[in-house]
Design an enzyme around this catalytic site. Sequence first.
Site, mmCIF file in Angstrom:
data_model
loop_
_atom_site.group_PDB
_atom_site.id
_atom_site.type_symbol
_atom_site.label_atom_id
_atom_site.label_comp_id
_atom_site.label_asym_id
_atom_site.label_seq_id
_atom_site.Cartn_x
_atom_site.Cartn_y
_atom_site.Cartn_z
ATOM 1 N N THR A 219 0.827 -1.198 0.000
ATOM 2 C CA THR A 219 0.000 0.000 0.000
ATOM 3 C C THR A 219 0.858 1.243 0.000
ATOM 4 O O THR A 219 1.953 1.257 0.557
ATOM 5 C CB THR A 219 -0.921 0.056 1.243
ATOM 6 O OG1 THR A 219 -0.124 -0.002 2.426
ATOM 7 C CG2 THR A 219 -1.933 -1.077 1.239
ATOM 8 N N ASN A 221 0.945 4.797 1.519
ATOM 9 C CA ASN A 221 0.312 5.552 2.599
ATOM 10 C C ASN A 221 0.314 7.029 2.259
ATOM 11 O O ASN A 221 1.360 7.604 1.994
ATOM 12 C CB ASN A 221 1.080 5.330 3.909
ATOM 13 C CG ASN A 221 0.955 3.914 4.396
ATOM 14 O OD1 ASN A 221 1.121 2.969 3.619
ATOM 15 N ND2 ASN A 221 0.646 3.750 5.668
ATOM 16 N N GLU A 272 -4.418 4.320 3.322
ATOM 17 C CA GLU A 272 -3.513 3.443 2.579
ATOM 18 C C GLU A 272 -4.192 2.996 1.304
ATOM 19 O O GLU A 272 -5.296 2.456 1.350
ATOM 20 C CB GLU A 272 -3.221 2.169 3.365
ATOM 21 C CG GLU A 272 -2.447 2.331 4.632
ATOM 22 C CD GLU A 272 -2.220 0.945 5.236
ATOM 23 O OE1 GLU A 272 -1.505 0.145 4.619
ATOM 24 O OE2 GLU A 272 -2.787 0.679 6.302
HETATM 25 N N1 RBF Z 1 -6.759 -3.595 8.151
HETATM 26 C C1 RBF Z 1 -7.584 -4.023 9.124
HETATM 27 O O1 RBF Z 1 -7.208 -4.053 10.274
HETATM 28 N N2 RBF Z 1 -8.862 -4.420 8.855
HETATM 29 C C2 RBF Z 1 -9.351 -4.430 7.593
HETATM 30 O O2 RBF Z 1 -10.514 -4.805 7.401
HETATM 31 C C3 RBF Z 1 -8.506 -3.993 6.530
HETATM 32 N N3 RBF Z 1 -8.941 -3.981 5.254
HETATM 33 C C4 RBF Z 1 -8.113 -3.533 4.257
HETATM 34 C C5 RBF Z 1 -8.566 -3.508 2.936
HETATM 35 C C6 RBF Z 1 -7.747 -3.062 1.904
HETATM 36 C C7 RBF Z 1 -8.260 -3.043 0.498
HETATM 37 C C8 RBF Z 1 -6.424 -2.620 2.192
HETATM 38 C C9 RBF Z 1 -5.518 -2.135 1.100
HETATM 39 C C10 RBF Z 1 -5.964 -2.649 3.498
HETATM 40 C C11 RBF Z 1 -6.790 -3.092 4.544
HETATM 41 N N4 RBF Z 1 -6.360 -3.120 5.872
HETATM 42 C C12 RBF Z 1 -7.190 -3.564 6.863
HETATM 43 C C13 RBF Z 1 -5.069 -2.528 6.237
HETATM 44 C C14 RBF Z 1 -3.940 -3.531 6.330
HETATM 45 O O3 RBF Z 1 -3.979 -4.118 7.604
HETATM 46 C C15 RBF Z 1 -2.666 -2.742 6.105
HETATM 47 O O4 RBF Z 1 -2.593 -2.362 4.761
HETATM 48 C C16 RBF Z 1 -1.419 -3.487 6.432
HETATM 49 O O5 RBF Z 1 -1.417 -3.884 7.764
HETATM 50 C C17 RBF Z 1 -0.187 -2.593 6.161
HETATM 51 O O6 RBF Z 1 -0.182 -1.469 6.978
HETATM 52 MG MG MG Z 2 1.811 0.657 3.438
#
Ligand code: RBF
Ligand code: MG
Length: 325
Positions: A219, A221, A272
Amino acid sequence: MTGKCKMFVDIDLLFDFRGLQFCYARQHQKLGSSSIKSLYGKSFHQGYSDLNLSYNLDSLKLYIPTVKPHIHSIAVLTELKEQNDLTIISFIEEEIVSLCLANYSLMEGIPVLYILHDELLSVLQPYHSVPHIVYLNHLPTHQTCTTANFKSVHISFPARESCEESYETLWSLYSVPELSYEYRYNLWNSYISLPQILTLEGNIVKGFGRGSSDLGFPTANLEVTNGEYEEMIPGIYAARAYLKRDNYERQYAAAVSVGWNPQYDNEYKTIEAHLIHKFEEEMYGEGMKLELTYYLRAECAFSNFEELIKAIGLDVDITKNLLST
Ligand code: RBF
Ligand code: MG
């Protein structure tokens, strides 16, 4: 599994109402994770009055279609439905739950009991003599049941409580099938088209550094320099992304996560974007613009990381379908 048993499953385990509560509460006020935690195991009404917040059912109804079933839990439920005398217990208001259930035909025919936590044991009392399992994700309730000699399995939610033992118990009773991609996609495919496009602009900064290594979804940020990002409803959005290197002319589809990542319980709110494109080089310092067009779902804490990864995969596929140019 030999013979039928009476099984109660807490609706919280099947659907992410709590993710919705996080989102909704944080939309109204800057709440810390400790106060958010106090929503855990409460009805909307109770949780909100404990936090001295009020909620508006009409605006809440807007987000209910995006409350998603936990992919894994829904597989468990499918299995239980085949084999058991199954009842869903809900400590959440009937109006909220029934709106959500209406989206999922899988739930048809399964009785739902709307009760308060205090009423749990008296509701279970008639079943004391039959072999049964109470399958709950709320630890205090699980403890109450255990103390009263009910066989109760605790599947934890959120993920950080240890729950290996309860999974083992469950797996020893049921072989839970893996859901097909089509099935999961259909369960996941509900979203809200935003009444107006939200534009966010800024530079790409270093995040928590987990994106690609842990989850397989790198991702970018965004450190936002415009827009009311503090006020934005946390959750997952579908967006069009543009980069400074292309003079903001080339468009990428992006699945964007806004919020505190309850799976990790981050200390601050992040934006992100997972750009659906293969980039070879680092993007730190790069300018980026996001146009958010759909709200896909609330942020969730899943019972394991595989579930989070599957959910992100589905978010990405849905984003592709919504924004393919
Ligand atoms: N993090 C969460 O804790 N819960 C989520 O439901 C969640 N959904 C995500 C959906 C997408 C499309 C993306 C790109 C990220 C999501 N994340 C979510 C964040 C994810 O935990 C994070 O990108 C990584 O931990 C890197 O920081
Ligand atoms: Mg990231």
